[in-house]
Design an enzyme around this catalytic site. Structure first.
Site, PDB file in Angstrom:
ATOM      1  N   GLY A  26      35.938  13.024  52.673  1.00 22.57           N
ATOM      2  CA  GLY A  26      34.640  12.416  52.451  1.00 22.57           C
ATOM      3  C   GLY A  26      34.318  12.348  50.968  1.00 22.57           C
ATOM      4  O   GLY A  26      34.909  13.058  50.148  1.00 22.57           O
ATOM      5  N   CYS A  27      33.386  11.503  50.631  1.00 22.10           N
ATOM      6  CA  CYS A  27      33.040  11.281  49.231  1.00 22.10           C
ATOM      7  C   CYS A  27      32.358  12.507  48.631  1.00 22.10           C
ATOM      8  O   CYS A  27      32.732  12.982  47.563  1.00 22.10           O
ATOM      9  CB  CYS A  27      32.162  10.043  49.090  1.00 22.10           C
ATOM     10  SG  CYS A  27      30.787   9.985  50.256  1.00 22.10           S
TER      11      CYS A  27
END
Lengths: 345, 345, 345, 345
Positions: free
Chosen positions: B148-149
């Protein structure tokens, strides 16, 4: 490998030139100069260059000319004309990002820029660098005057209509919107975030210096004088120019017809994208890229053509077109180093 | 040439993968799939691809697997786990942009995502794709779970402190700000311009699904359970994540000391840039690039380290890191196709 | 009618004071002073005042004091403490927008502001102007120190938890995001549109001057020293502060319980709006208004409370609260002149 | 007290009407209606109303008419014409924010809006609500057609030139930029933050529905048909319209001369602010206010006048002018409830 220098490397245009040249396969970026840059790491001005070891040196036109095949001058107007002598042009080729060599008539320059033109001797050598329109002359040039951002959009948008004598010469209105990077990195109150954000304004109404440049370009297309009313606007985006250009048509024409005409002129161009009739360009689709998107519209009720052009003022409107010109000058593929797609969103 | 397909090509992450893969020298982008894409020109979804002839095809995992060396899955969670079977993984390698294979424990996934995990069989094959930390395992992987970012920022920021047992496990607070592209191209009222512009908000306080992912990453560093309070925020930028990470230190340390520690861990990394003590990263310097910038601070008054990380959520936080992982998996230079500098301003 | 003057009227806070006071039914705005303002039309600095005939005069504390019932000082720190003498306070009442009189301990001021405190004599007369918490003392004050923007958010957000001894004193982290107007109208490169737009950053990590102010406020709530780690961030909005405040709880509590506690403290307040559990405030709902919105969250997994507060830094964070204090000081309804709703969108 | 209802209260224009009416001293806002609003708290749609107890009711024109002195209709076009019958107008007065009653010729409406006009019977009763130009008729009207946002700017900008027969009727080009709130709160992909942010576009080139409305207004000024080329643009701001209007002059005139002419027309107006020659309006100076700022320019080289007008599309371009009209209709001071200055920055 082409050895290249950037003079005036600490402004936004200088930074964009550095960005494009650093990863250009055919170029060695040897030198980044600025007035008081001597020894300063480039990363201090542009942290996107953090991992590079690039260092600024003091501005020295002679040294830059001696050591490079091409120098890019990204300095305020007046600097290039005072420094780019015939002697310099014997040693290197020059792409000037400023206005000094864009107008072929120095008197008109002096009137609009309200200053003496210091380069009347070299002016005749300058070739106007709107790549798609003067590619042949650019290839052979020692000195290229890279066009203004608004001008690139406006001339490209209206060229076919004037070339074909379809546009009435007194009818041109260019109404354009620019992002804020167009006004440079100068520390002025009008460029503060809170003064620009959530606001829209026109500026330089009737007196903006790109006006005579647009007029000269269109006059060359027509072979006769063209007068232009030009109004630039500022909107809260960092990059982008959208130019909406109006002309009265000499004879009725619909959008399809205009589209076919533009196809003939630009259909084969690498960096001009002609949208189908009914589609308007948007700056988000060119952001960070060298593309110039064009939409053609006919307002048949009033007999006008409305041509809309979008470009990134830092790329096709400045550094990208300069690299495109360099590619042409040195016989490289025209899109070398500048083929990237727009970064979206 | 590596043959690559993108499944879920019409969202923002899919578009970014296409942008990076199209000009990657070692890749042929063969296929762009979307649920009802059959035959539609890609330019209709992404006009920055106007000049390309790319066309969408309907989603078909089998066909994608048979015809490609690698497939990137940029679909909502649940899609990859339902479709990436052992059979698929025999035919091709997969980089999943979604959450399905990020957590090694399917029960934890089911709790936070409130849905059944359909891929428990393949889950053990998945390698977590935070490139800098698990490079070796990624090289050999058939199935990579792209992080995930927020997670990429937070784990990278805190890894050295937990690895060195300098951080107290119960003390972690990750407070992060994201741009709007992180929430995808879904047409929801909360993503409208006027609802986001000129506003700041926290969301998913205490319940955001990246929380267990951060916890698993840091727990691996420590070799014991780490609990995290994580608060994401939304700000009106298109791209960018800034994560400010707080931990209490097991023993007093100043910023210089922390900086030396981080240098040992990340000094040789191509895409991690450690700023000197006192400097805070900013997302503008990584926008459009694969860099992850880190600033280290010590709040000696309170005995805390404050580590700030900046990245572009579309690049290092998604598509860029996916390409970085692909490069590692196929033995290419790690920066092939993703070496660009940030586009600034 | 209360006669009021604004000293330092050409900055953003000065302009906001003028905007609010001009249409305040109980106030006559007699005087707008600035250092070199003598005779200049106010519209030259603030064109939203175009149709008014307001004119700037030169700064003169004595004259302002003699002719007015209250003077607002919106000047850089150091100015108020050097000029607000006991003599001035005999003639008029003063609301200082700067930091000079916010900290009760001048030594702490000198340490954080790195300058001599010139007003040690008058300092004991100053009342800290967080209206909701010190309303009674403000009513009687001759000199009110209007709180900082971050401080108003943070102290209001955490006050009930410390007052009830539910928060552990060493556990406070305040992580806040501000709009750009908070850094004033100074012409600095870091405030240029292109340097702020599409970017996020932390700044002043661990050393921001609002830190001791937050600490003093919370220490008063607890009756013992509280240490705070405070990280301010900048996002590309003109107005707004969002403060996300973390504390470890002395005993377990859920969001509903916290909400009930906060209701007791703030339920009757005109300008504090407590959102139901699960709802996070957003700055768009307070923009241009004097409201301070609060959301309460419990991260039960980690034993923390997360309190989020939103306000407009120019209104409740500066000029609006100053007018609120003036209303209290002069016995007017607390919302006189500042009852407006947020301008949305 | 005037009893007022808003029908269509959940859109941006409805919310702005509610904001202005709620604190209007002469008005009791009795009713907020929306199609499926029955019983819903208004705060769920507009959290800036959090502290109010306002509740939505289902749309019912009859009930609204019976219980109120005036109803504001902020619904999609077609709704007002289908529901505002002669019977309704006997019971109450109506201010319609939509397009149904703006064009006096229903055939032209049907052509541009591509739908049947359902209110041909009531249409003759409608008065066009550009307050400054038709104040007398508005005072007596039962049904006011509140003008479009672009239209208010364009007609006001060009009215004196056509009234004085100084403008050539075939020469009008209106080039305008709007903020995003102008396209309403509809959940469409084109209104997503990431699709609008950092982008500029033209839209509806030659076919925007405000065109015939501008033409009718200017034709009334001239007493003969005026044709207009109108191009609207979208820029990433929430509020604001900037209209740049071009006409060829029948006889040469300089900016000073134009300014004097405009002074005669607008010098005494409460809400029109004429800037001195050489000054261009900016939307930031009208944001949140009912002002309409005008700058007059002469491009003497081409014989054109360039008139630039700025307004807030939600206020003078919609809800503010509606309240202004209501004030005129009910004999209140024209600025009652709408005298606020722009909120800046």
């Amino acid at each position: 490998m082409i050895k290249a220098a950037v003079i005036g490397a600490t402004g936004y245009v200088g930074g964009e030139l550095a960005r494009l040249l650093l990863y250009h396969d055919g170029v060695t970026l040897t030198t980044l100069m600025s007035r008081s840059g001597e020894g300063k790491p480039y990363r201090e001005r542009f942290r996107n260059f953090w991992h590079t070891g690039l260092t600024l040196t003091e501005t020295n036109f002679d040294r830059a000319a001696e050591e490079n095949d091409v120098i890019f001058v990204a300095a305020p107007h007046g600097v290039a004309s005072a420094n780019i002598t015939g002697d310099i042009l014997k040693k290197t080729r020059v792409i000037d990002m400023g206005a000094d060599f864009r107008l072929s008539n120095a008197d008109i320059y002096e009137k609009w820029y309200n200053t003496r033109h210091e380069g009347r001797k070299t002016l005749p050598e300058a070739v106007y660098g709107l790549t798609e329109l003067w590619r042949g002359r650019i290839a052979a040039a020692r000195l290229v005057a890279n066009p203004g951002c608004y001008t690139t959009a406006a001339i490209t948008a209206l060229w076919p209509l004037f070339k074909e004598r379809l546009a009435l010469p007194g009818s041109v209105i260019v109404d354009a919107i620019s992002g804020v990077s167009g006004s440079g990195r100068d520390v002025r109150e009008t460029n503060l975030f809170c003064e620009v954000n959530e606001s829209l304004k026109a500026y330089g109404v009737g007196i903006h210096r790109h006006t005579p440049e647009i007029e000269e370009g269109l006059s060359r297309a027509l072979g006769a004088d063209v007068a232009v009313t030009f109004t630039p606007h500022l909107a809260p985006v960092s990059r982008g120019i959208l130019a909406t250009c109006y002309v009265s048509l000499a004879e009725p024409a619909g959008a399809d017809e205009l589209w076919r005409l533009y196809s003939e002129y630009y259909g084969a161009e690498r960096f001009i994208r002609l949208l189908p009739p009914g589609n308007s360009p948007q700056t988000r689709w060119v952001r960070g890229s060298n593309y110039l998107d064009i939409g053609v519209f006919a307002d048949e009720r009033t007999g006008r053509a409305v041509i809309v052009a979008a470009l990134d003022n830092m790329v096709k409107g400045a550094a990208g077109q300069a690299v495109q010109n360099m590619n042409v000058m040195f016989g490289l593929p025209e899109d070398a180093g500048i083929g990237q797609l727009a970064v979206y969103p």
